[in-house]
Design a protein around this motif. Structure first.
Motif, PDB file in Angstrom:
ATOM      1  N   GLU A  41       0.833  -1.202   0.000  1.00  0.00           N
ATOM      2  CA  GLU A  41       0.000   0.000   0.000  1.00  0.00           C
ATOM      3  C   GLU A  41       0.859   1.238   0.000  1.00  0.00           C
ATOM      4  O   GLU A  41       1.723   1.399   0.859  1.00  0.00           O
ATOM      5  N   GLY A  42       0.639   2.132  -0.887  1.00  0.00           N
ATOM      6  CA  GLY A  42       1.457   3.338  -1.008  1.00  0.00           C
ATOM      7  C   GLY A  42       2.722   2.978  -1.763  1.00  0.00           C
ATOM      8  O   GLY A  42       3.260   1.873  -1.628  1.00  0.00           O
ATOM      9  N   LEU A  43       3.185   3.898  -2.595  1.00  0.00           N
ATOM     10  CA  LEU A  43       4.344   3.599  -3.441  1.00  0.00           C
ATOM     11  C   LEU A  43       5.505   4.511  -3.096  1.00  0.00           C
ATOM     12  O   LEU A  43       6.382   4.768  -3.923  1.00  0.00           O
ATOM     13  N   GLY A  44       5.555   4.974  -1.858  1.00  0.00           N
ATOM     14  CA  GLY A  44       6.545   5.996  -1.511  1.00  0.00           C
ATOM     15  C   GLY A  44       7.907   5.454  -1.097  1.00  0.00           C
ATOM     16  O   GLY A  44       8.945   6.046  -1.394  1.00  0.00           O
ATOM     17  N   ASP A  45       7.936   4.305  -0.454  1.00  0.00           N
ATOM     18  CA  ASP A  45       9.203   3.822   0.127  1.00  0.00           C
ATOM     19  C   ASP A  45      10.007   3.043  -0.909  1.00  0.00           C
ATOM     20  O   ASP A  45       9.767   1.862  -1.159  1.00  0.00           O
ATOM     21  N   GLU A  46      10.996   3.714  -1.499  1.00  0.00           N
ATOM     22  CA  GLU A  46      11.714   3.114  -2.619  1.00  0.00           C
ATOM     23  C   GLU A  46      12.489   1.858  -2.210  1.00  0.00           C
ATOM     24  O   GLU A  46      12.540   0.878  -2.958  1.00  0.00           O
ATOM     25  N   ALA A  47      13.093   1.886  -1.030  1.00  0.00           N
ATOM     26  CA  ALA A  47      13.919   0.759  -0.593  1.00  0.00           C
ATOM     27  C   ALA A  47      13.082  -0.512  -0.513  1.00  0.00           C
ATOM     28  O   ALA A  47      13.478  -1.582  -0.997  1.00  0.00           O
ATOM     29  N   VAL A  48      11.907  -0.380   0.098  1.00  0.00           N
ATOM     30  CA  VAL A  48      11.043  -1.545   0.238  1.00  0.00           C
ATOM     31  C   VAL A  48      10.655  -2.079  -1.140  1.00  0.00           C
ATOM     32  O   VAL A  48      10.735  -3.293  -1.400  1.00  0.00           O
ATOM     33  N   LEU A  49      10.265  -1.178  -2.016  1.00  0.00           N
ATOM     34  CA  LEU A  49       9.851  -1.600  -3.353  1.00  0.00           C
ATOM     35  C   LEU A  49      10.972  -2.337  -4.068  1.00  0.00           C
ATOM     36  O   LEU A  49      10.753  -3.372  -4.711  1.00  0.00           O
ATOM     37  N   ARG A  50      12.194  -1.811  -3.909  1.00  0.00           N
ATOM     38  CA  ARG A  50      13.323  -2.441  -4.602  1.00  0.00           C
ATOM     39  C   ARG A  50      13.581  -3.840  -4.046  1.00  0.00           C
ATOM     40  O   ARG A  50      13.876  -4.781  -4.777  1.00  0.00           O
ATOM     41  N   ARG A  51      13.419  -3.928  -2.719  1.00  0.00           N
ATOM     42  CA  ARG A  51      13.618  -5.227  -2.061  1.00  0.00           C
ATOM     43  C   ARG A  51      12.596  -6.251  -2.572  1.00  0.00           C
ATOM     44  O   ARG A  51      12.941  -7.406  -2.882  1.00  0.00           O
ATOM     45  N   ILE A  52      11.345  -5.808  -2.668  1.00  0.00           N
ATOM     46  CA  ILE A  52      10.290  -6.700  -3.150  1.00  0.00           C
ATOM     47  C   ILE A  52      10.561  -7.117  -4.589  1.00  0.00           C
ATOM     48  O   ILE A  52      10.425  -8.291  -4.956  1.00  0.00           O
ATOM     49  N   ALA A  53      10.965  -6.157  -5.402  1.00  0.00           N
ATOM     50  CA  ALA A  53      11.252  -6.436  -6.812  1.00  0.00           C
ATOM     51  C   ALA A  53      12.339  -7.498  -6.918  1.00  0.00           C
ATOM     52  O   ALA A  53      12.282  -8.408  -7.759  1.00  0.00           O
ATOM     53  N   GLU A  54      13.318  -7.387  -6.068  1.00  0.00           N
ATOM     54  CA  GLU A  54      14.414  -8.358  -6.077  1.00  0.00           C
ATOM     55  C   GLU A  54      13.907  -9.753  -5.727  1.00  0.00           C
ATOM     56  O   GLU A  54      14.190 -10.748  -6.393  1.00  0.00           O
ATOM     57  N   LEU A  55      13.124  -9.780  -4.660  1.00  0.00           N
ATOM     58  CA  LEU A  55      12.610 -11.037  -4.132  1.00  0.00           C
ATOM     59  C   LEU A  55      11.782 -11.783  -5.166  1.00  0.00           C
ATOM     60  O   LEU A  55      11.920 -12.999  -5.332  1.00  0.00           O
ATOM     61  N   PHE A  56      10.917 -11.031  -5.868  1.00  0.00           N
ATOM     62  CA  PHE A  56      10.033 -11.681  -6.834  1.00  0.00           C
ATOM     63  C   PHE A  56      10.573 -11.565  -8.254  1.00  0.00           C
ATOM     64  O   PHE A  56       9.878 -11.849  -9.210  1.00  0.00           O
ATOM     65  N   ARG A  57      11.808 -11.100  -8.394  1.00  0.00           N
ATOM     66  CA  ARG A  57      12.448 -10.937  -9.691  1.00  0.00           C
ATOM     67  C   ARG A  57      11.563 -10.142 -10.662  1.00  0.00           C
ATOM     68  O   ARG A  57      11.277 -10.598 -11.791  1.00  0.00           O
ATOM     69  N   ILE A  58      11.129  -8.997 -10.203  1.00  0.00           N
ATOM     70  CA  ILE A  58      10.300  -8.137 -11.052  1.00  0.00           C
ATOM     71  C   ILE A  58      11.210  -7.316 -11.954  1.00  0.00           C
ATOM     72  O   ILE A  58      12.117  -6.643 -11.485  1.00  0.00           O
TER      73      ILE A  58
END
Lengths: 321, 321, 321, 321, 321
Positions: free
Chosen positions: C21-38
């Motif tokens: 929820e919310g797209l503000g926290d770049e670090a978290v998003l990058r971590r998730i992208a890594e995890l799911f290979r986005i």
């Protein structure tokens, strides 16, 4: 050249290009059709000019029908039919009229250029390409006319200009239709998996197709511009009518109450005290000036007066450009 | 750099990116075409700027023609042709003018980023992507102009605004056409089963295609908005005319009968009994006030008077938004 | 939940659904992208909200971008971007804002319903379906507004109503575009021969597609209705103007000749025999009444008077329904 | 019939046709769905009436959703949903209301006709065909209304007629949409390479498709006619306004100069020689008649008078037919 | 010929062509259907005239439904249904009426021409070709009517001409629809990989298709021209109204101030010094002439007077050509 000498020439090998000018001599045409085994339906299409541009595959040859755009004097142009029968080692071109536009191709052949080393398919491309390039001056002429129309429309929207716009629109309509068909014909030649057209020539046909697309793009833009000019005309005319109505309104609205007032003191009643006042006349003038002034102020506040001067300047560039 | 040193540089392996700025020096262009075996039709398209954006496969390379949107001063913009010849291990880009927009790409290469590890196809994507992103500021500028037009139109619908709307519509027309062709060009690059474009790069091209689609969506919306503004203009103008006609009607309709009445008593008949009545004048005034009052009541009941005040307020936001 | 605990949770098998929820926290998003290979392009689309709804296949996952319609207060609504990354055994949903509409799905999972036994594809369907169903209230709201506009328009066509119609048309324009793209996105998911979407789920997606089609049908009808309302407005306004012109004409046409007649006998000629007739005044009145009566009869015969009363009644249901 | 007896009946072999009237009893519907293994999405479509006509293939059956056109009293009609679930050896039809239109089919079955020897696919065709034929009377009714509107419009263009035209246009809009969807549904049934539909029945479905095409052709023509009627209305109304303006103009233009003349001789100057002439009054009348006559001649030459009589006759058939 | 003798004739080998004129005798039709094994749906289409032109393949024959355009007297035309059932070695043609247009084909057969050596497919082509060529005179007639309308419209735009244009537009609408369907029917015959149509005949059908395309092109142009004529009518009418308004305005604007002035000196105040001046009357005339002259100069400068003469000439060719 006599028609009897034809067979001998064809035997000479290589690619034969036969140009037939004018479609009046039936015997000659029939002789040629026989020689190149042209299907009678194809011959009918060649002779009955006014066909839609098209490329049709027949078992032994390809029939390509084009329209050549010829500028006449003035802004006029004509669309003449030029047909090609393309076989493995021959091209027969049929011209409706006697205009000759293939000079450049003939020159290139004489100079022994690239076109000499290629087959009948490349020769056809070269001829069709000349015809398509022939549309450019016509299109440019139309562009110039639209521009001049626009300028004259800004100066003064007359009925003559409107009918000129109508005329241009109708010419554009005709031209767009023919160019679309011409484009589809070239597209059909290019895409058909025809043994007569080699891959190397396909690249060239794609280029012709591209030119046709470009011309049709420009014509589409012209149609939008012509439509825009009509809108400009109509809004100019209704602007003028509105101006006239406004002047009438303002004049009427000011004088109608004044005329009423002077009418009142034109009545012949025996007992009208005002008529005998010393300053009655002057007071009436004062009243009338007050009414007129009040109305002028009201109109100015409503934005009905004074706008004209302001609107006069931008009228210069109201051409919708 | 001298043109002679080129061959040596190309031998160096990897992907070569050659930028050609300005298309004036024919000898250089011919030398480059020879070196990279550029088909003469492709070279013709590169040199004759004003081509439609497109992606065409040639046997040994892909020709990509783009239009770069460059904001000039004011609201003006220009569409310059940029062409790419993409081979297995080289990209040659040709600029019509001398504007340089590829700085960011060059910077990324210098920094040894992702782009360095990829082939000629990825480099082409990166360059095309820069060009497409260049449309965004132009589109935003048009959006701002439309918004400002809308605001000014609400305040006062002048003819100058109408011609400004016409101008924006024409620019939108040009832009939409180019963007559509640009979009199709990217789509063609992406979909072509071309050995030059790898699957990994296809994903990137899809992203560029998506940007082009987005721009064309926004432009379509703008066209509808511009059309709506024209409707607002026309209905405002006709509203004003109607207002003016209404005022004339009301004034005329009230004063015309009154003027008739005062005319009656301005007649010079010998035997007009009313003229000799003591209160004739006063009674006439009473009659006139009654007629005027009756008409005013009738007009108010018909909704022709009093509406103006009520309509004045919502006029503020009648911008069709 | 902390971002570090994520990997452990995913190992648990089955289908993982991660809501961001919310797209503000770049670090978290990058971590998730890594995890799911986005893919980084997919992440860019997720973060840069305002994308067109679409479904794109990436080698290892499917990216689905939707627009959620959220009713704000009044007649306003917002279109928020919701993105899904769908893998073999996970779904990551990204919300632009913090509105939560997936309660019902979560409830169904908690209750151990059908959705629990199905894979990631069915979960995606369930989520997308919730978003599409979210358009219905917005569409109904627009329908209500159109109906109320129609009723108010029949009562009295004001400029405020016209601008309200313009506003509704523009909202419809936006909504239609988004719904069409949303529909195409669902269609792409359904038709793609993607290993991630099973045949069983395809049937469900077809149902969502059908809902999107239904919404877009209704919106198309609404656009036609809004256009019809504009026509009704314009014809009502021009009807009113015509009414006013008619009243002016009739009044003027009757009084203009009468005013002329009284003017005649207001002249001061010495020799005007009528002025000295005994019944001159009465005869003049008779003449004037005859002229007025004659004109009234003419107008009634021409259908210009008396029509108003007849036309008053049907005005009630002239709403173009 | 009780719902429990159903299974026994189905075992009887051949093709079973179950008619479900009214969609209110949930328990019964669920029982039927179980018995015929109807997918829950299909059941949802059947129960939630107002679906778009469509034909959807499910693994074990085909769902066909139709709209039945029912004429109500007056010019009204209703579009009721009728759904079919077609299996290898059964057809279940679900009616929204209780109108029964399948009498003819039942009769044909009872008489042991052709339909008895064919499978479930032919039965479905027979039922759908009845529904499509049901559109004909509605379409004819609309045609009659348009014709009567046209006749009344020629007699007298009232606002009531305009709103009636608007109403017909909106009904046409609804009908066209449904008929198009219905047509596509039949087309989908026909073209799908579905094991449930045999080639023999495909020929029959093609016939139904043809009927749907015919209806949609007629409706398209009706839409053009309705549009034409609106044009006729608007041009009639503006013609009337022009007539009125013309009368005002002619009257005003004639009397305005005359009123000025009589005003001149109403002035009270001491020294006005004309007033003392013997024939001053007669000469003034002569002058006024000359002015009026001159204006009348001018108007007739300009074609503004006398045209009315000539235009009265063709008004009869100005219905745009 | 008696219906019983038919079977014997068919046995004779070669291609049989049976012409059925009039569709009234049910017994005969049924006997023929039996003999040639015509599917009952096909027979229904043949008997129920008013079908859309189409070509439908049945297992054992091809059903081709055409519309024959028959010129009636005046500008009227009728579209009669002609159906063909084409089998391997027979063609049955069914005429709705008794008009005979196949004389030429019969003559060619009698003369033992090309048609004799070909199969049933070529015969069908020959018959369909005759029907399509039958559209040319109708189309030419419409072209002549449009041209004459244009000429008459330039002379004088009457309401009768407008309704005539409406009529032509409606006929064009009908004709375009039928020609498009006819074209699609021929296209279907040509493209279908039907064993009944040989490749040699396909070339002929392509020619028929080309004729249908040409006719539909011409009709499309006619529709644009008819639309243009309506625009010309409307702009002519509004031009006339504007002319009339202009005359009123100029007359009113000049006389309204003058009437006010004479009103002033018609007042009966005791103390009005001007009335007693020796040259009061002459000065007043001077004032009035000055006012009138000033207004005339103003109107001429604004371009409202004097334009008429200039506009009169181009009115000649304002026909939008």
């Amino acid at each position: 050249m006599r028609i009897d000498e034809l067979p001998a020439l064809i035997q000479a090998g290589g690619v034969t290009w036969l140009e037939v000018e004018g479609l009046g001599d039936e015997a000659v045409l029939r002789r040629i059709a026989e020689l190149f085994r042209i299907h009678r339906l194809a011959l009918a299409d060649i002779v009955n000019v006014g066909q839609r541009p098209k490329a049709e595959a027949y078992p032994e040859f390809e029939l390509v029908i084009c329209r050549m755009a010829c500028a006449l004097g003035g802004d006029e142009f004509e669309l003449e039919q030029v047909s090609f029968v393309v076989g493995r080692d021959f091209v027969v071109s049929f011209h409706e009229g006697e205009r000759d536009v293939f000079d450049t191709v003939r020159e290139r052949i004489r100079l022994g250029g690239f076109v000499r080393t290629m087959g009948a398919d490349y020769l056809t491309y070269a001829l069709v390409d000349v015809l398509i390039d022939g549309y450019y001056p016509i299109v440019e002429g139309l562009g110039d006319r639209l521009e001049s129309l626009e300028e004259r429309l800004i100066e003064k929207p007359t009925k003559a200009l409107l009918s000129e716009i109508h005329r241009v629109r109708r010419e554009l309509l005709t031209l767009v239709r023919v160019v679309h068909q011409q484009r589809d014909a070239v597209g059909a030649m290019m895409r058909a998996d025809h043994p007569l057209v080699s891959d190397a020539v396909r690249v060239y046909l794609r280029d012709s197709l591209d030119h046709a697309l470009q011309i049709s793009d420009v014509l589409d833009t012209f149609r939008e511009i012509a439509l825009g000019l009509m809108e400009v005309y109509h809004s100019s005319v209704s602007h003028r009518t509105n101006e006239i109505i406004k002047v009438l309104t303002i004049l009427s609205s000011i004088f109608i109450p004044l005329t009423f007032i002077v009418g009142v003191y034109g009545m012949n009643f025996e007992y009208m005290p005002e008529l005998h006042w010393k300053h009655g006349y002057a007071v009436t003038w004062g009243l009338m000036l007050a009414v007129a002034g009040g109305l002028l102020v009201y109109f100015r506040r409503s934005g009905w007066i004074g706008e004209r001067g302001e609107a006069a300047e931008p009228e210069r560039d109201s051409a919708g450009r």
